[in-house]
Design an enzyme around this catalytic site. Sequence first.
Site, short mmCIF file in Angstrom:
data_model
loop_
_atom_site.label_atom_id
_atom_site.label_comp_id
_atom_site.label_asym_id
_atom_site.label_seq_id
_atom_site.Cartn_x
_atom_site.Cartn_y
_atom_site.Cartn_z
N CYS A 74 -65.89 66.72 103.93
CA CYS A 74 -65.96 66.66 102.46
C CYS A 74 -67.29 67.15 101.92
CB CYS A 74 -65.69 65.23 102.00
SG CYS A 74 -65.97 64.97 100.25
N CYS A 79 -64.53 69.28 99.95
CA CYS A 79 -64.50 68.96 98.51
C CYS A 79 -65.74 69.38 97.72
CB CYS A 79 -64.36 67.46 98.27
SG CYS A 79 -63.53 66.51 99.54
N LYS A 82 -66.60 73.20 97.70
CA LYS A 82 -65.43 73.84 97.09
C LYS A 82 -65.45 73.69 95.59
CE LYS A 82 -62.07 71.32 96.35
NZ LYS A 82 -60.87 71.08 97.16
N TYR A 215 -53.67 74.55 100.29
CA TYR A 215 -54.52 74.43 99.11
C TYR A 215 -55.90 75.01 99.42
CZ TYR A 215 -56.74 70.18 100.98
OH TYR A 215 -57.42 69.29 101.76
N GLU A 219 -57.37 77.64 96.90
CA GLU A 219 -58.60 77.29 96.19
C GLU A 219 -59.69 78.33 96.48
OE1 GLU A 219 -59.30 73.28 97.52
OE2 GLU A 219 -58.32 72.41 95.77
N HIS A 487 -56.70 62.96 70.35
CA HIS A 487 -56.51 64.29 69.79
C HIS A 487 -57.83 64.93 69.45
CE1 HIS A 487 -54.29 67.31 67.57
NE2 HIS A 487 -55.03 67.09 66.51
N GLU A 492 -53.23 64.50 76.05
CA GLU A 492 -52.31 63.87 75.12
C GLU A 492 -50.90 64.41 75.25
OE1 GLU A 492 -54.15 66.33 71.37
OE2 GLU A 492 -52.81 64.69 70.83
#
Lengths: 493, 461
Positions: A74, A79, A82, A215, A219, A487, A492
């Site tokens: 990681c 992670c 990346k 992925y 990625e 908003h 939302e």
Amino acid sequence: SVQAHKEEKSQKSMEMNGLTMAPDSYDYDLIVIGGGSGGLAAAKEAAKYEKKVMVLDFVKPTPQGSSWGLGGTCVNVGCIPKKLMHQAALLGQALQDSRKFGWQFTEEVKHNWMTMTESVQNYIGSLNWGYRVALRDNKVTYENAYGEFVGPHTIKATNKKGVEKLYTAERFLIATGERPRYLGIPGDKEYCISSDDLFSLPYCPGKTLVVGASYVALECAGFLAGLGLDVTVMVRSILLRGFDQDMANKIGEYMKEHGVHFIREFVPVKVEQVEEGTPGRLKVTAKSTTGNQIIEGEYNTVLLAIGRDPCTRKIGLDKVGVHINEKTGKIPVNDEEQTNVPYVYAVGDILQDKLELTPVAIQAGRLLVRRLYAGATTKCDYVNVPTTVFTPLEYGACGYSEEAAVEKFGEENIEVYHSHFWPLEWTVPSRDNNKCYAKIICNIQDNERVIGFHVLGPNAGEVTQGFAAAIKCGMTKEQLDSTIGIHPVCAEV
Amino acid sequence: GTSWGVGGTCVNVGCIPKKLMHQAALLGTALKDAQHYGWNITQPIHHTWSVMAQGVQNYVKSLNWGHRVQLQDKKVKYFNVKGSFSDPHTVRGLTKAGKETIVTADSIVIATGGRPKYPTHIAGALEHGITSDDLFWLKESPGKTLLYCVYMELFFSISLTGASPDVSLECAGFLTGIGLDTTVMMRSTPLRGFDQAQMASLVTEHMESYGTKFLKRCFPTKVEKLESNRLEVTWKNTDLGTEETDSFDTVMWAVGRAPDTKTLNLETVGVKTNSETGKIIVDASEATSVPHIYAIGDITEGRPELTPTAIAAGKLLAHRLFGQSSELMDYDNVPTTVFTPLEYGCVGLSEEAAVQCHGSDNIEVFHAYYKPLEFTVAERDATQCYMKMVCLRERGQRILGLHFIGPNAGEVIQGFALGIKCGATYPQLMKTVGIHPTCAEEVTKLHITKRSGLDATVTGC
């Protein structure tokens, strides 16, 4: 009781190994093999309960010679770098948007790979350092050495210089993680790189072929293209196996529309060097998976991202009798992360049938230690774990994919609510108005409980996290409908 | 003299243009970050107001158009007239040209919203100052700007009816971000001891380091126009007891909004308003004191001044009137976000309100200072990136409120608002696995309490 069961198992295992050892004579209470997300979290937690803990971490250099410090995948090659490189690519897009918002600067903006990579590596270095300090502060013994079992309760640690030491412990935690898989074709190890090399590459990769559709592949392809490089992705069959395919295809479409080339249904059979250099020039020969067609292409860099294999075959597991899945190399554990050998536990990417995610490894490691030393009973909850894929158009998900939901509950028993949306920030710069998308999958028979959440859009991770908490609370469609939106934000929708 | 099309405050002079200009400012920061990430942008970088304004204004106009098309598609008759009551079932409308239209109706819904107030007691305020109604439609840059507010309203109302957008801070934020010399003058500052003060001061501290100037505990006495066309503002500094002056290109008033009810003729038909605020008094079903006359949105007393609540209340009202529903609007736990340079999102009770409701012994506040990953390489200061969660100590440790300061605060808070609606507890949140690496995951890792007094800085993975 669990205790009695454990003693019984322990007894059996000791008989099996023909040895009995007094608990007080061990060097350590716990030895952790692997200093990554799971291992370090467990080690630090155990130290909190005043246990004598040792962490062994060792990185075997890649075929290209890359290596790194304490922290695991990681922090070093996963992670963290990346997301930072993904951010660099997003900033490239932001630069373009900013002109529509009134910002003015030179027309031509180029990206400097070295500037980015140096900054990223400096940050990683600070994390490596931070981990060493944290271990020291927590009085956890750390050795930069390769650990392997040599007998019951005993491991051998070999450092960079080849010096060997033996250590014993009452319990062991295997958290050795995984490493990228190679294709097994001529030229792969000599000329190709993997994600293990990419984040510290000391030169710009240039025109890149990414092999794979995981992925990791998407990625990496995504941010390389975002930085202005010519990127092609070679896919054997489908994108993002195991993920909701509807979403996977949308991700692919978006990448295609934004300049990433895709070669579908081909696999490389040979990689040859045309010219040496940093980067050099490589010729890739590929064969169709559906016919006899052969194609060739030339690239500066070939990045293999076809999967990862657990580091479990060369750590002496046979010497203590820990079973692994021979085909995959993964270790089966019970719901308390215990292997078939009662005093040997495992966490993280190496576990069979569990998710390969940092937060899962950390959670599992911590809870395991609390059960071992603090009398806790909580087990790691592997259900409804949220994830995010940081492709150019980010994808956040929690719960069932549409396919899995249909399979489990039947099409007539699920309802899928969905909507495209246009992030407000994309309006002024006239970015795609029909690409961002969200869907929830509800179980009609259970009060329309939300069993799957999927969102494709900016900041998907930030959006998904809270919904994951709500799903954990058993959120229903009605509750979702009655919650007011903030908003104007993407979430939302 | 500024005016606009159909859509109301949010679309024309509120949320939409505000967020777009906030985005413009954020992109300015992104340009700086980008250089750390390897993008070679040669100086100078500068911002042109008119390009941004045109982009924003064009988008808003497309929304006006979109609304008109939708009304047409749904066969709703639209009159561009100023309406007022003639009698309980009759509305009289006047066009710009003065032509009259009379309409009668079975039910009437008042949703006239509010307009910015002017501090008319300050000499020159009306003639020389502008409000948010004008800011988003300026064709030329406002230049060196002074924004005046009485106090940071947001942080007082937040505990009761949910936050109202803090106009002065949000506008000052993006004006600073696009490179303008910006000053916020406020008459009074939040009282010590109020929890809102903690969040308010983190937000304003960030703005100060971002470049916004603050003149606290000052109030203007007059505004005069100079020969150069600049405005000279004279103000009283209550701390020092002195009088000071400075000149600005633009002075913007952000002293609150008043409901647009005066010209409606409400007294004639018997619709009661709150004598102090002027807002229309409604019951839980949005009905006024006259049974067939309803009111929704910013104009109603005791409700949050937010677009999504107005929309939801309006839809539910229609369902009840014509769709055989009996569902009432739930105004509890409405999430909101203030779009200051460092955004502040929240849902539920403030710490203060929770203490008031339950007593400080019965609540636990978990908090953390964190650093967004993207700030690291960009070498940005994360001192004010902070979050806190207010829970009950007993009854399963139900979460009463969540507060988050950081990038994309709205995106972070939205999902958790859902969780709170489902009665989320602290243990449930701790069982939720984090998404890595994000800012939102830190919410699932909160474990240091204020009570413990321990350092709440997040350390490593």
